[in-house]
Motif scaffolding. Structure first.
Motif, PDB file in Angstrom:
ATOM      1  N   GLY A   1       0.842  -1.184   0.000  1.00  0.00           N
ATOM      2  CA  GLY A   1       0.000   0.000   0.000  1.00  0.00           C
ATOM      3  C   GLY A   1       0.879   1.235   0.000  1.00  0.00           C
ATOM      4  N   ALA A   2       0.289   2.369   0.359  1.00  0.00           N
ATOM      5  CA  ALA A   2       1.054   3.622   0.330  1.00  0.00           C
ATOM      6  C   ALA A   2       0.620   4.514   1.484  1.00  0.00           C
ATOM      7  N   TYR A   3       1.548   5.364   1.901  1.00  0.00           N
ATOM      8  CA  TYR A   3       1.288   6.384   2.929  1.00  0.00           C
ATOM      9  C   TYR A   3       0.612   7.566   2.229  1.00  0.00           C
ATOM     10  N   VAL A   4      -0.498   8.026   2.779  1.00  0.00           N
ATOM     11  CA  VAL A   4      -1.265   9.079   2.095  1.00  0.00           C
ATOM     12  C   VAL A   4      -0.414  10.329   1.887  1.00  0.00           C
ATOM     13  N   ASN A   5       0.474  10.629   2.804  1.00  0.00           N
ATOM     14  CA  ASN A   5       1.310  11.830   2.668  1.00  0.00           C
ATOM     15  C   ASN A   5       2.463  11.630   1.700  1.00  0.00           C
TER      16      ASN A   5
ATOM     17  N   VAL B   1     -16.686  20.476   0.018  1.00  0.00           N
ATOM     18  CA  VAL B   1     -16.046  21.807   0.011  1.00  0.00           C
ATOM     19  C   VAL B   1     -14.527  21.624   0.102  1.00  0.00           C
ATOM     20  N   PHE B   2     -14.103  20.705   0.990  1.00  0.00           N
ATOM     21  CA  PHE B   2     -12.670  20.466   1.178  1.00  0.00           C
ATOM     22  C   PHE B   2     -12.254  19.294   0.278  1.00  0.00           C
ATOM     23  N   HIS B   3     -11.925  19.630  -0.964  1.00  0.00           N
ATOM     24  CA  HIS B   3     -11.552  18.565  -1.907  1.00  0.00           C
ATOM     25  C   HIS B   3     -10.143  18.741  -2.457  1.00  0.00           C
ATOM     26  N   LEU B   4      -9.472  19.834  -2.102  1.00  0.00           N
ATOM     27  CA  LEU B   4      -8.094  20.013  -2.586  1.00  0.00           C
ATOM     28  C   LEU B   4      -7.159  19.314  -1.591  1.00  0.00           C
ATOM     29  N   ASN B   5      -7.210  17.992  -1.655  1.00  0.00           N
ATOM     30  CA  ASN B   5      -6.479  17.116  -0.736  1.00  0.00           C
ATOM     31  C   ASN B   5      -6.471  15.727  -1.383  1.00  0.00           C
ATOM     32  N   GLU B   6      -6.005  14.724  -0.667  1.00  0.00           N
ATOM     33  CA  GLU B   6      -6.174  13.340  -1.162  1.00  0.00           C
ATOM     34  C   GLU B   6      -7.626  13.040  -0.856  1.00  0.00           C
ATOM     35  N   ASN B   7      -8.468  13.230  -1.842  1.00  0.00           N
ATOM     36  CA  ASN B   7      -9.886  13.418  -1.564  1.00  0.00           C
ATOM     37  C   ASN B   7     -10.659  12.126  -1.272  1.00  0.00           C
ATOM     38  N   ILE B   8     -11.412  12.196  -0.170  1.00  0.00           N
ATOM     39  CA  ILE B   8     -12.386  11.163   0.172  1.00  0.00           C
ATOM     40  C   ILE B   8     -13.710  11.691  -0.386  1.00  0.00           C
ATOM     41  N   ARG B   9     -14.220  11.069  -1.411  1.00  0.00           N
ATOM     42  CA  ARG B   9     -15.461  11.580  -2.002  1.00  0.00           C
ATOM     43  C   ARG B   9     -16.647  11.165  -1.144  1.00  0.00           C
ATOM     44  N   PRO B  10     -17.598  12.114  -0.890  1.00  0.00           N
ATOM     45  CA  PRO B  10     -18.729  11.758  -0.038  1.00  0.00           C
ATOM     46  C   PRO B  10     -19.589  10.663  -0.669  1.00  0.00           C
TER      47      PRO B  10
ATOM     48  N   SER C   1       1.558  11.148  -4.799  1.00  0.00           N
ATOM     49  CA  SER C   1       1.780  12.319  -5.661  1.00  0.00           C
ATOM     50  C   SER C   1       0.612  12.413  -6.636  1.00  0.00           C
ATOM     51  N   ASP C   2       0.780  11.933  -7.880  1.00  0.00           N
ATOM     52  CA  ASP C   2      -0.276  12.135  -8.872  1.00  0.00           C
ATOM     53  C   ASP C   2      -1.096  10.868  -9.138  1.00  0.00           C
ATOM     54  N   GLU C   3      -1.233  10.009  -8.134  1.00  0.00           N
ATOM     55  CA  GLU C   3      -1.988   8.766  -8.329  1.00  0.00           C
ATOM     56  C   GLU C   3      -3.489   8.995  -8.364  1.00  0.00           C
ATOM     57  N   GLY C   4      -3.967  10.115  -7.827  1.00  0.00           N
ATOM     58  CA  GLY C   4      -5.403  10.398  -7.804  1.00  0.00           C
ATOM     59  C   GLY C   4      -6.152   9.387  -6.958  1.00  0.00           C
ATOM     60  N   ALA C   5      -7.379   9.038  -7.408  1.00  0.00           N
ATOM     61  CA  ALA C   5      -8.240   8.157  -6.607  1.00  0.00           C
ATOM     62  C   ALA C   5      -7.578   6.810  -6.340  1.00  0.00           C
ATOM     63  N   SER C   6      -6.770   6.321  -7.269  1.00  0.00           N
ATOM     64  CA  SER C   6      -6.160   4.997  -7.045  1.00  0.00           C
ATOM     65  C   SER C   6      -5.165   5.083  -5.881  1.00  0.00           C
ATOM     66  N   GLY C   7      -4.536   6.237  -5.699  1.00  0.00           N
ATOM     67  CA  GLY C   7      -3.636   6.420  -4.556  1.00  0.00           C
ATOM     68  C   GLY C   7      -4.400   6.366  -3.250  1.00  0.00           C
ATOM     69  N   VAL C   8      -5.558   7.012  -3.212  1.00  0.00           N
ATOM     70  CA  VAL C   8      -6.377   7.001  -1.992  1.00  0.00           C
ATOM     71  C   VAL C   8      -6.769   5.562  -1.650  1.00  0.00           C
TER      72      VAL C   8
ATOM     73  N   THR D   1      -7.583   0.905   3.889  1.00  0.00           N
ATOM     74  CA  THR D   1      -8.239  -0.371   3.632  1.00  0.00           C
ATOM     75  C   THR D   1      -9.663  -0.081   3.134  1.00  0.00           C
ATOM     76  N   PRO D   2     -10.275  -1.009   2.404  1.00  0.00           N
ATOM     77  CA  PRO D   2     -11.629  -0.759   1.895  1.00  0.00           C
ATOM     78  C   PRO D   2     -12.614  -0.413   3.019  1.00  0.00           C
ATOM     79  N   ALA D   3     -12.494  -1.081   4.169  1.00  0.00           N
ATOM     80  CA  ALA D   3     -13.434  -0.807   5.264  1.00  0.00           C
ATOM     81  C   ALA D   3     -13.228   0.614   5.811  1.00  0.00           C
TER      82      ALA D   3
END
Ligand SMILES: Cc1cc2nc3c(=O)[nH]c(=O)nc-3n(C[C@H](O)[C@H](O)[C@H](O)COP(=O)(O)OP(=O)(O)OC[C@H]3O[C@@H](n4cnc5c(N)ncnc54)[C@H](O)[C@@H]3O)c2cc1C
Length: 431
Positions: A384-388, A422-431, A391-398, A403-405
């Motif tokens: 896996g990967a550390y969120v911090n 509103v806060f989406h300029l980050n490694e975004n968790i989509r609602p 880089s440019d992986e986008g949703a696949s990086g998140v 973990t899926p859960a």
């Protein structure tokens, strides 16, 4: 008072610049906030005006995530102070503080808590993603040392989140990034770490390095928690070399007891053993990791360091691959029950990072391609990967960071606290 900056205003260009010199976006408005009330005002203004909102602390996310083109940049830099109470061993740190502010304030009393390795990194982004550093094996991640967060939510409400108040928000802020609100203050638990440290590095020729890395790996299980074993591939005197060693926090004499085991691995061509203060350790990388370079990086977590993973780490490709580091995790990171925080991958033994810095825009493509190829070679061994470290992986990086859960639980939390994203300029968790 808040201070608003628009294109053309004195100070505007300096305020939109971040660590990575490739980032050259132009917000329509920058609001520099000194209090939680300013943040509330800024969020309300941004939403009413229909502006995209970015929230900046240290500006060290490699993509310069918070810098919006044409939107509102909420700059937390004026909230940069750290206050330490040596009696309760607690620190209150502003949402825009840099790591150096925390370390300097706490070290006055021989205290501190886990923080990253470069003092101009932001407490905000680092802590909200988890936070690793030379103390993580002894005291856990930075987020494991947060007692409470003061947060402005997407609706402009000021709340305190801890294990009992808004506990689900607290859980999500421990690793879920800046998705759920603007943290205006972090309350940290501090530890009596003293003021001394030791850095140890044995240099090996690349041809001998696989043997050295295997020897280093065989010592990892025995590593005391105050030691963070590190291996690197890098350049010295324009030659590729590998190094193995460790960073020790605390009495250097204790750390030196590990030296003979490291010295006996392979055939080192040089040895560097340096005693220094904890503050010197925490700023040792500040210049090399300074601003004004174009930057790109990749990272992976590895559950185990197999011989094949060592080969992939030592591969220099066509000679253009950037320098890289392996760092041992474990220790206190693994003591925290996995379900306690949004941060995932407590079982990862090793973190792999490769990071490139250059100045000529003409080199952008080649530098980024080389880093991608190198990281792709290590990826088959990754868990896996550390969120911090994304880089440019986008949703696949998140998806690699959680973990899926946990991702499902984070999405539910996002629906509660920020359903409009509103806060989406980050490694975004989509609602
Ligand atoms: C030189 C360097 C060294 C590093 N060393 C380490 C290390 O040793 N350990 C480690 O764990 N990581 C390390 N990192 C990675 C670092 O943790 C991330 O880059 C992190 O995102 C930086 O946070 P920041 O506040 O500086 O960045 P920013 O770009 O300002 O913020 C990053 C993200 O967090 C959000 N955010 C920041 N502050 C807040 C806040 N107060 N409230 C809400 N959202 C916020 C932003 O909106 C953005 O989405 C390093 C990075 C660099 C460039």
């Amino acid at each position: 008072m808040t201070r608003s900056l628009r294109p053309g205003d004195p100070g505007y260009d300096a305020a939109r610049m971040v660590w990575n010199a490739m980032v050259d976006r132009k917000p329509a408005l920058i609001i520099r906030c000194a209090t939680a009330a300013h943040v509330i005002e800024a969020i309300r203004h941004g939403r009413d005006a229909g502006l995209e909102i970015g929230v900046r602390c240290g500006g060290h996310s490699v993509l310069g995530l918070p810098v919006t083109d044409g939107g509102l940049l909420i700059d937390l830099a004026p909230m940069g102070a750290a206050r330490v109470d040596p009696e309760t061993r607690r620190a209150r740190v502003g949402g825009g503080a840099l790591l150096g502010a925390l370390d300097v304030a706490a070290q006055r009393y021989g205290l501190t808590t886990t923080a990253g390795n470069v003092s101009h990194t932001g407490v905000g982004g680092l802590t909200l993603g988890g936070g690793v550093g030379w103390l993580a094996r002894a005291y856990g991640l930075t987020c494991d040392n947060v007692i409470s967060y003061e947060v402005v939510t997407a609706t402009g409400e000021l709340v305190r989140a801890d294990r009992t108040e808004h506990p689900e928000l607290f859980w999500g802020l421990c690793g879920g990034g800046g998705n759920f609100g603007v943290v205006t203050e972090f309350e940290f638990r501090l530890h009596p770490v003293g003021t001394r440290a030791l850095e140890v590095e044995f240099v090996h020729e690349l041809d001998d390095a696989a043997e050295a890395l295997r020897g280093w790996r065989d010592l990892l299980a025995e590593a005391p928690r105050l030691a963070t074993p590190v291996a690197r591939v890098t350049e010295r005197d324009n030659r590729p070399v590998a190094t193995i060693g460790f960073v020790w926090v605390g009495d250097p004499a204790e750390g030196r007891k590990l030296l003979s085991a490291y010295r006996s691995i392979g055939r080192p061509v040089a040895e560097h053993v340096r005693e220094l203060s904890y503050l010197a350790l925490q700023t040792a990388g500040d210049d090399a990791e300074g601003h004004a370079f174009r930057r790109y990086w990749k990272g992976h977590y590895l559950r185990r360091l197999t011989d094949e993973a060592i080969e992939a780490f030592l591969d220099r490709g066509d000679g253009t691959y950037p320098a890289a580091r392996l760092t041992l995790n474990g220790g206190a990171i693994g003591d925290v029950p996995d379900e306690d925080t949004a941060y995932s991958h407590r079982d990862a033994q090793i973190e792999f990072n490769t990071s490139a810095g250059w100045t000529d825009p003409a080199d952008d493509h080649a530098r980024m391609t080389a880093a991608r190829k190198y990281a792709a070679g290590v990826e088959p061994f990754a868990s896996g990967a550390y969120v911090n470290a994304l880089s440019d992986e986008g949703a696949s990086g998140v998806h690699r960071a959680y973990t899926p859960a946990k991702l499902a639980r984070l999405r539910e939390l996002k629906r509660t606290y920020d359903p409009d994203n509103v806060f989406h300029l980050n490694e975004n968790i989509r609602p």
